[in-house]
Structure formats: structure tokens, C-alpha cells
Design a protein around this motif. Structure first.
Motif, mmCIF file in Angstrom:
data_model
loop_
_atom_site.group_PDB
_atom_site.id
_atom_site.type_symbol
_atom_site.label_atom_id
_atom_site.label_comp_id
_atom_site.label_asym_id
_atom_site.label_seq_id
_atom_site.Cartn_x
_atom_site.Cartn_y
_atom_site.Cartn_z
ATOM 1 N N TYR A 241 -11.977 -1.626 5.816
ATOM 2 C CA TYR A 241 -11.914 -2.952 5.202
ATOM 3 C C TYR A 241 -11.385 -4.014 6.168
ATOM 4 C CZ TYR A 241 -13.093 -0.678 0.838
ATOM 5 O OH TYR A 241 -13.751 0.030 -0.137
ATOM 6 N N HIS A 242 -11.198 -3.640 7.416
ATOM 7 C CA HIS A 242 -10.769 -4.570 8.472
ATOM 8 C C HIS A 242 -9.515 -5.331 8.059
ATOM 9 C CE1 HIS A 242 -14.581 -3.656 10.350
ATOM 10 N NE2 HIS A 242 -15.179 -3.969 9.217
ATOM 11 N N THR A 243 -8.502 -4.581 7.656
ATOM 12 C CA THR A 243 -7.275 -5.195 7.171
ATOM 13 C C THR A 243 -6.062 -4.435 7.677
ATOM 14 O OG1 THR A 243 -6.226 -6.143 5.202
ATOM 15 C CG2 THR A 243 -7.158 -3.925 4.976
ATOM 16 N N ALA A 244 -4.906 -4.853 7.246
ATOM 17 C CA ALA A 244 -3.638 -4.260 7.664
ATOM 18 C C ALA A 244 -3.224 -3.133 6.729
ATOM 19 C CB ALA A 244 -2.555 -5.335 7.684
ATOM 20 N N TRP A 245 -2.377 -2.262 7.255
ATOM 21 C CA TRP A 245 -1.793 -1.198 6.437
ATOM 22 C C TRP A 245 -0.348 -0.986 6.872
ATOM 23 C CZ3 TRP A 245 -0.803 4.075 8.155
ATOM 24 C CH2 TRP A 245 -1.092 4.296 9.497
ATOM 25 N N ALA A 246 0.445 -0.529 5.926
ATOM 26 C CA ALA A 246 1.859 -0.237 6.186
ATOM 27 C C ALA A 246 2.005 1.267 6.371
ATOM 28 C CB ALA A 246 2.716 -0.703 5.011
ATOM 29 N N PRO A 247 2.324 1.708 7.584
ATOM 30 C CA PRO A 247 2.535 3.147 7.785
ATOM 31 C C PRO A 247 3.773 3.633 7.031
ATOM 32 C CG PRO A 247 2.535 1.954 9.882
ATOM 33 C CD PRO A 247 2.473 0.938 8.792
ATOM 34 N N GLU A 248 3.862 4.930 6.856
ATOM 35 C CA GLU A 248 5.013 5.524 6.175
ATOM 36 C C GLU A 248 6.246 5.393 7.065
ATOM 37 O OE1 GLU A 248 6.425 9.748 4.197
ATOM 38 O OE2 GLU A 248 4.833 9.746 5.688
ATOM 39 N N PRO B 187 -8.663 -9.739 1.740
ATOM 40 C CA PRO B 187 -8.315 -9.723 0.316
ATOM 41 C C PRO B 187 -7.491 -8.508 -0.120
ATOM 42 C CG PRO B 187 -10.557 -8.978 0.594
ATOM 43 C CD PRO B 187 -10.067 -9.373 1.963
ATOM 44 N N VAL B 188 -7.304 -7.537 0.787
ATOM 45 C CA VAL B 188 -6.638 -6.293 0.394
ATOM 46 C C VAL B 188 -5.821 -5.764 1.564
ATOM 47 C CG1 VAL B 188 -8.614 -4.818 1.057
ATOM 48 C CG2 VAL B 188 -7.029 -4.025 -0.713
ATOM 49 N N MET B 189 -4.758 -5.015 1.243
ATOM 50 C CA MET B 189 -3.973 -4.303 2.249
ATOM 51 C C MET B 189 -3.596 -2.955 1.666
ATOM 52 S SD MET B 189 -0.496 -4.265 1.190
ATOM 53 C CE MET B 189 0.489 -4.227 2.642
ATOM 54 N N PHE B 190 -3.241 -2.015 2.554
ATOM 55 C CA PHE B 190 -2.967 -0.633 2.143
ATOM 56 C C PHE B 190 -1.565 -0.215 2.552
ATOM 57 C CE2 PHE B 190 -7.496 -1.147 2.605
ATOM 58 C CZ PHE B 190 -7.969 -0.591 1.428
ATOM 59 N N CYS B 191 -0.963 0.630 1.710
ATOM 60 C CA CYS B 191 0.374 1.160 1.971
ATOM 61 C C CYS B 191 0.315 2.679 2.010
ATOM 62 C CB CYS B 191 1.348 0.735 0.870
ATOM 63 S SG CYS B 191 1.486 -1.040 0.683
ATOM 64 N N ASP B 192 0.668 3.235 3.152
ATOM 65 C CA ASP B 192 0.754 4.690 3.300
ATOM 66 C C ASP B 192 2.090 5.125 2.724
ATOM 67 O OD1 ASP B 192 1.031 7.321 4.083
ATOM 68 O OD2 ASP B 192 1.140 6.891 6.220
ATOM 69 N N THR B 193 2.109 5.364 1.473
ATOM 70 C CA THR B 193 3.235 5.811 0.654
ATOM 71 C C THR B 193 3.852 4.598 -0.052
ATOM 72 O OG1 THR B 193 5.005 7.470 0.571
ATOM 73 C CG2 THR B 193 5.244 5.749 2.210
ATOM 74 N N ASP B 194 4.793 4.871 -0.925
ATOM 75 C CA ASP B 194 5.437 3.828 -1.721
ATOM 76 C C ASP B 194 6.829 4.288 -2.107
ATOM 77 O OD1 ASP B 194 4.818 5.808 -3.549
ATOM 78 O OD2 ASP B 194 3.649 4.532 -4.871
#
Length: 185
Positions: free
Chosen positions: A25-32, A74-81
Motif C-alpha cells: 500500500y506504499h505506506t508507513a508501518w510501526a515495527p514491534e 490513507p492507511v498505516m499498519f502497526c506490527d503489534t498493539d
């Protein structure tokens, strides 16, 4: 900005899938953040360490959110919460600090992907419970239901997981047809 979290027991492919989704999705993600923390401080931890890991995870999510906003995504991902920290704290110490519980109640994800334990266990010095994965999966599932979270259970091979996740993210983004899904070998 839509926020998607990946959660579930150890060795279920959260990191790999969250990274692949961010790339797709060509966006950012938060690693664990917990992995980073334990790699630098060792695998032995106390409750105060879990609290530091929770704060680090929140910072990682905020940084990824800002990066996705700057990119106009429009979206971002989180590797864990923080649910991972809650379950980890309750299992290891018998309770979870109140501030973490409050943050979980306040922090809403638009979608949570709960990863199943049907992948083989991959040994890692930072992983603790190879024989309790189903037990933990059931805890995550119960917590997500009790929180009335918008969640989807993801299972199967890594390529199947990627396809399922893309289907749910596309639905979240309001796409009537799924984006072309790259086949993973």
C-alpha cells in the motif's frame, strides 16, 4: 487516516505481514518495539520493562502515523498493539498496569488482523511459549470480541495470509475491486 493493527501470539508472521502490507500500500508501518527493546536489553524482563515497551510501541505508532500522513497515504499498519502487552503482562505478572488498560480502551484501530497459529513455530531466543500458542490465540480472540473491535482472523500459508489481509484492507479503504495482489512464492 485509517489504522490497521496486526496482533496475535508469537511466531504467527505479524512482522512479515505488516511489512508486506506497508510495501503493497506504499505506506508507513510501526515495527514491534518490544523486539527492539529486548534485543538491546536481553530476554529477561520485569513489569517496568513491559511498560517501557508499551510506551515505545505508542511512539512507534505515532511516528508511522505521521510518516503516512506526510506521504498522503490513507492507511498505516502497526506490527503489534498494546493488547499484546496486556496479555503478556497478565500472563507473566498476573495483572496489567491501569494506564495500559486505559490506553487500550481509548485507542481504536479501524481494523485489527488477528493472525492464527497455523504457521510452524520458528524458534527465536526472544520467544517464550511454543506450546501455548492456541491458548494465547483464544485470549486475543476473546479480548477483541469483548472490545467490539473490527477484526478479521487471518490464517493459512503466508501468500494466503497476504491475500486475506489485502481483501480486508481493500474493504476498509472502500475499494469495490481488490488491488492486484502480488503472489508471494
Amino acid at each position: 487516516m485509517l489504522r490497521v493493527a496486526l496482533t496475535g501470539p508469537e511466531s504467527t508472521g505479524k512482522t512479515t505481514l505488516s511489512r508486506l502490507l506497508a510495501e503493497h500500500y506504499h505506506t508507513a508501518w510501526a515495527p514491534e518495539y518490544a523486539r527492539h527493546y529486548l534485543e538491546h536489553h536481553g530476554p529477561n524482563y520485569v513489569l517496568a520493562d513491559l511498560e517501557r515497551m508499551a510506551r515505545g510501541q505508542l511512539r512507534a505508532e505515532q511516528n508511522a502515523l505521521q510518516a503516512a500522513q506526510l506521504q498522503g497515504r490513507p492507511v498505516m499498519f502497526c506490527d503489534t498493539d498494546l493488547l499484546v502487552i496486556k496479555i503478556w503482562a497478565e500472563h507473566s505478572f498476573g495483572f496489567c498496569p491501569d494506564w495500559i488498560l486505559r490506553r487500550i480502551a481509548q485507542q481504536q484501530y479501524d481494523l485489527v488482523l488477528l493472525l492464527s497459529v497455523d504457521l510452524p513455530w520458528e524458534p527465536d531466543p526472544l520467544r517464550e511459549h511454543p506450546n501455548h500458542r492456541q491458548y494465547f490465540y483464544d485470549l486475543y480472540q476473546r479480548e477483541l470480541r469483548e472490545q467490539l473491535s473490527n477484526f478479521a482472523e487471518i490464517s493459512g500459508t503466508p501468500p494466503e495470509r497476504f491475500e486475506q489481509a489485502c481483501f480486508h484492507v481493500d474493504a476498509l479503504l472502500g475499494k469495490t475491486t481488490a488491488w492486484p495482489v502480488a503472489r508471494l512464492s
